[in-house]
Design an enzyme around this catalytic site. Structure first.
Site, PDB file in Angstrom:
ATOM      1  N   SER A 233      53.700 117.171 -12.749  1.00 16.30           N
ATOM      2  CA  SER A 233      52.272 117.075 -13.021  1.00 16.30           C
ATOM      3  C   SER A 233      52.056 116.867 -14.525  1.00 16.30           C
ATOM      4  O   SER A 233      52.526 115.882 -15.080  1.00 16.30           O
ATOM      5  CB  SER A 233      51.579 118.335 -12.490  1.00 16.30           C
ATOM      6  OG  SER A 233      50.191 118.165 -12.419  1.00 16.30           O
ATOM      7  N   ASP A 459      49.359 112.525  -2.760  1.00 14.52           N
ATOM      8  CA  ASP A 459      49.149 113.518  -3.818  1.00 14.52           C
ATOM      9  C   ASP A 459      47.656 113.633  -4.102  1.00 14.52           C
ATOM     10  O   ASP A 459      46.994 112.637  -4.428  1.00 14.52           O
ATOM     11  CB  ASP A 459      49.896 113.088  -5.080  1.00 14.52           C
ATOM     12  CG  ASP A 459      49.945 114.177  -6.147  1.00 14.52           C
ATOM     13  OD1 ASP A 459      48.922 114.841  -6.372  1.00 14.52           O
ATOM     14  OD2 ASP A 459      51.011 114.340  -6.760  1.00 14.52           O
ATOM     15  N   HIS A 486      51.390 117.926  -3.678  1.00 14.49           N
ATOM     16  CA  HIS A 486      51.464 117.687  -5.122  1.00 14.49           C
ATOM     17  C   HIS A 486      52.768 118.256  -5.650  1.00 14.49           C
ATOM     18  O   HIS A 486      52.947 119.469  -5.718  1.00 14.49           O
ATOM     19  CB  HIS A 486      50.272 118.350  -5.823  1.00 14.49           C
ATOM     20  CG  HIS A 486      50.289 118.207  -7.310  1.00 14.49           C
ATOM     21  ND1 HIS A 486      50.380 116.985  -7.932  1.00 14.49           N
ATOM     22  CD2 HIS A 486      50.219 119.133  -8.309  1.00 14.49           C
ATOM     23  CE1 HIS A 486      50.365 117.160  -9.258  1.00 14.49           C
ATOM     24  NE2 HIS A 486      50.280 118.456  -9.500  1.00 14.49           N
TER      25      HIS A 486
END
Length: 519
Positions: A233, A459, A486
Site C-alpha cells: 500500500s 483492490d 487489499h
C-alpha cells in the site's frame, strides 16, 4: 494507502490480516559492509543497534500478544537526523524489530505495511507468523521499522488522547466525512499536534523522502550492501521513493497494492473511493445470496437501501458498545470491512443491527481495524497518517476541498449523507512546512534493478490500474492476482503468491510476463 482518516477509530488493518517461463537473474545479495555514507552522516551509517527483548516496544496489548508469538524477535533503536539538511542537529530514535531467519540468512527483508503510519514492528512479527513455514522466513531476517513519527519511534506524532479517541472526537480530515471545519479549527489541530508531538520541527520532519533516507541508514546498519524491500500500500510509495533516491542500493523490491506515482492527491483519492463503491456493490451481490440481507434482494438498489438505514445516524447516533456510533463512524466501519472479502459477513451483520437501534458490530470493526485493544489503548496510526500526508500530499483550498468531497461522494454514493456540506478545509493548511514529495515521483530512474509489483484486480483502495502504472513507471514485472482484497504477500495464505514472491526475493527470478494467481 488509506483514503479515510476521519478519526482514530479508523486506522490501518492488522498486519496479521494483511492483508510475496523466463527468469531474470539479478545481482546477488551479500552482507558486505555498506557503501560510503553520504556526506556528514557517518555517525548514523556507522552506528550499531543494541538488540534487546521486544516487550517494551508494544503500544497495545494486541501488539504485546503478537510480539510474544514471535519469540525470536529482538528490538532496538536506530538514530537518524530529524532534519537531513542539519545532520549535526536534533535526532530521532526509530524503533526496529528483527526476526532472525530460521536458516542461513542471505540478508535482511525490510517490510513496510503501509498507511502511511502503519507500524513496521507489528508487520515484521505478523509476517514471521504468516510465513512461519515458507522459504522467506528460512532465508531472511525479517525487519520492521516504525517510520519516523510512527508507533514506538521517538518522537511520535500525538494529537489526541485515548480517552478522546473513545469519545469519537478525534478528527483529522474532512474528505470522505461530513466534517465541516473553520480556519480556526484547522489551526487548532496543527497547534495541538505540534505541542503534543515535540514541536513544529517534528511535524516538518515526517515526509516520505526523509523516511526513505532512514531506510538507507537502516540498510547500512543491518550490514546489507543492497536493500531487499517488501512494501505494501503506502509502502509502495516509500519503496518507489527509495528507488528514486538510492537506485544503486536496491537488490530487490516487491511492491504490493501499488499507488500510482503519476496521480495527484485529488485524482488518487477519488479513484480509491470509487474502489470502495465497487467493493460495496460486490458485497451487496454477496449479501443477496444469504438467507437474510439488510440491503434487500436487488443489488442494483443496495446503495439506496443502505441510505435508508444509515442516513438517520447523521442526526441521531445509536448506542454502540460503551459509546455510540455516528454516521461517519458507521461509514468507517463499512469501509474497514471492505478491505477484505472475509469481513463482508461482519459488515452485513453490522448494517442489520442499525434498524434495531444498535451499532456494536460496525464500531467493533473500527476498533479491530485500528488495533484498539480491550484496555482502550490506541496506536497512533491516524495521527501519523495525517502528519505524513501533510508532508506528502498536495494542499487544497477550501473551494477545492469542497469540490473534492462532492466528487468523492459522486464516486462512492454509498457514503453520501444526503445533506449539504461546506467547510471541507485541508487539515494541513497551517502545517509548519511545505510538502516535499512532489508529483509525479519515481519516474525515469536510471539503472534500477528489476523489481516486482503485485496487484489485486478487486483492490478496494489501491486500484489495479495503479499497480499497472507503477509497474510501467519502474519497469517492473507485474503479478496480477484475481480476486477481492487489499495486499496479499505478507499474509502467507496464497501458495501461488508465496512461490512467486519467494522466487523473486530469494533467487531474484521474476515471473513470466502475464503471470497471475487466484485468491
Amino acid at each position: 494507502m488509506e483514503p479515510h482518516a476521519r478519526n482514530r477509530r479508523l486506522v490501518k488493518k492488522a498486519a496479521g490480516a494483511l492483508t510475496l517461463g523466463s527468469a531474470v537473474l539479478l545481482t546477488a545479495c551479500t552482507s558486505a559492509p555498506a557503501s560510503t555514507p553520504p556526506g556528514g552522516l557517518d555517525r548514523f551509517y556507522e552506528q550499531r543497534i543494541a538488540w534487546e527483548p521486544c516487550e517494551d516496544y508494544a503500544t497495545t496489548s494486541i501488539e504485546t500478544a503478537v510480539f510474544a508469538a514471535a519469540p525470536a524477535a529482538e528490538c532496538g533503536r536506530l538514530m537518524v537526523p530529524l532534519n537531513y539538511r542539519e545532520p549535526a542537529g536534533k535526532t530521532a530514535r526509530l524503533a526496529v524489530m528483527r526476526v532472525p531467519a530460521r536458516g542461513e540468512a542471505i540478508g535482511s527483508l525490510v517490510i513496510n505495511p503501509g498507511g502511511p503510519g502503519g507500524p513496521g514492528l507489528f508487520a515484521a512479527a505478523a509476517t514471521s507468523l504468516g510465513h512461519a513455514k515458507t522459504p522467506l522466513t528460512e532465508s531472511f531476517d525479517l525487519v520492521g521499522l516504525d517510520p519516523r513519527g510512527v508507533g514506538k519511534s521517538e518522537p511520535a506524532i500525538d494529537c489526541f488522547s485515548d480517552a478522546e479517541a473513545d469519545e469519537g472526537n478525534v478528527l483529522l480530515s474532512t474528505q470522505g466525512t461530513t466534517v465541516q471545519w473553520t480556519e480556526a479549527d484547522t489551526r487548532a489541530i496543527v497547534d495541538r499536534c505540534a505541542e503534543r508531538s515535540g514541536g513544529a520541527d517534528v511535524l516538518a520532519g515526517v515526509g516520505t523522502r526523509d523516511a526513505a533516507r532512514d531506510v538507507d541508514v537502516l540498510r547500512a546498519v543491518l550490514g546489507d550492501e543492497k536493500l531487499t524491500f517488501l512494501g505494501q500500500s503506502y509502502g509502495t510509495r516509500l519503496g518507489a521513493v527509495y528507488a528514486e533516491q538510492f537506485p544503486q542500493n536496491v537488490r530487490a523490491m516487491l511492491l504490493d497494492g501499488a499507488i500510482d506515482p503519476h496521480q495527484g492527491t485529488s485524482e488518487r483519492r477519488i479513484g480509491a473511493f470509487a474502489g470502495f463503491q465497487r467493493s460495496f456493490e460486490e458485497m451487496a451481490a454477496f449479501c443477496v445470496t444469504q438467507a437474510v440481507c439488510p440491503l434487500g434482494h436487488d443489488p442494483d438498489h443496495a446503495t439506496e437501501t443502505f441510505h435508508q438505514i444509515v442516513r438517520p445516524l447523521y442526526e441521531t447516533p445509536v448506542p454502540a458498545l460503551n459509546s455510540e456510533l455516528s454516521y461517519d463512524e458507521a461509514i468507517g466501519g463499512v469501509i474497514s470491512g471492505l478491505y477484505t472479502e472475509a469481513a463482508w459477513p461482519r459488515v452485513i451483520a453490522g448494517i442489520a443491527q442499525l434498524p434495531q437501534g444498535r451499532g456494536d458490530e460496525l464500531l467493533q470493526l473500527n476498533y479491530d481495524f485500528a488495533l484498539r485493544d480491550a484496555e482502550g489503548r490506541w496506536t497512533n496510526f491516524t495521527e501519523a497518517l495525517y502528519a505524513i500526508n501533510c508532508m506528502d500530499e498536495e494542499r487544497l483550498s477550501e473551494t477545492e476541498g469542497d469540490e473534492l468531497r462532492a466528487a468523492i461522494f459522486a464516486a462512492a454514493p454509498f457514503m453520501d449523507p444526503g445533506v449539504t456540506l461546506t467547510g471541507a478545509r485541508d487539515g494541513c493548511e497551517h502545517w509548519p512546512a511545505e510538502p516535499t514529495l512532489g508529483y509525479p515521483y519515481a519516474t525515469d530512474i536510471a539503472d534500477l534493478p528489476a523489481t516486482l509489483v503485485v496487484s489485486i484486480t478487486g483492490d478496494p483502495t489501491t486500484p489495479h490500474a495503479g499497480g499497472i502504472n507503477l509497474a510501467k513507471t519502474l519497469g517492473s514485472a507485474l503479478l496480477t492476482v484475481e480476486g477481492e482484497g487489499h495486499t496479499i504477500v505478507t499474509a502467507g495464505t496464497n501458495s501461488c503468491v508465496n512461490a512467486i514472491a519467494a522466487d523473486y526475493l530469494i533467487h531474484l527470478e521474476l515471473p513470466p510476463a502475464g503471470s497471475s494467481c487466484q485468491l
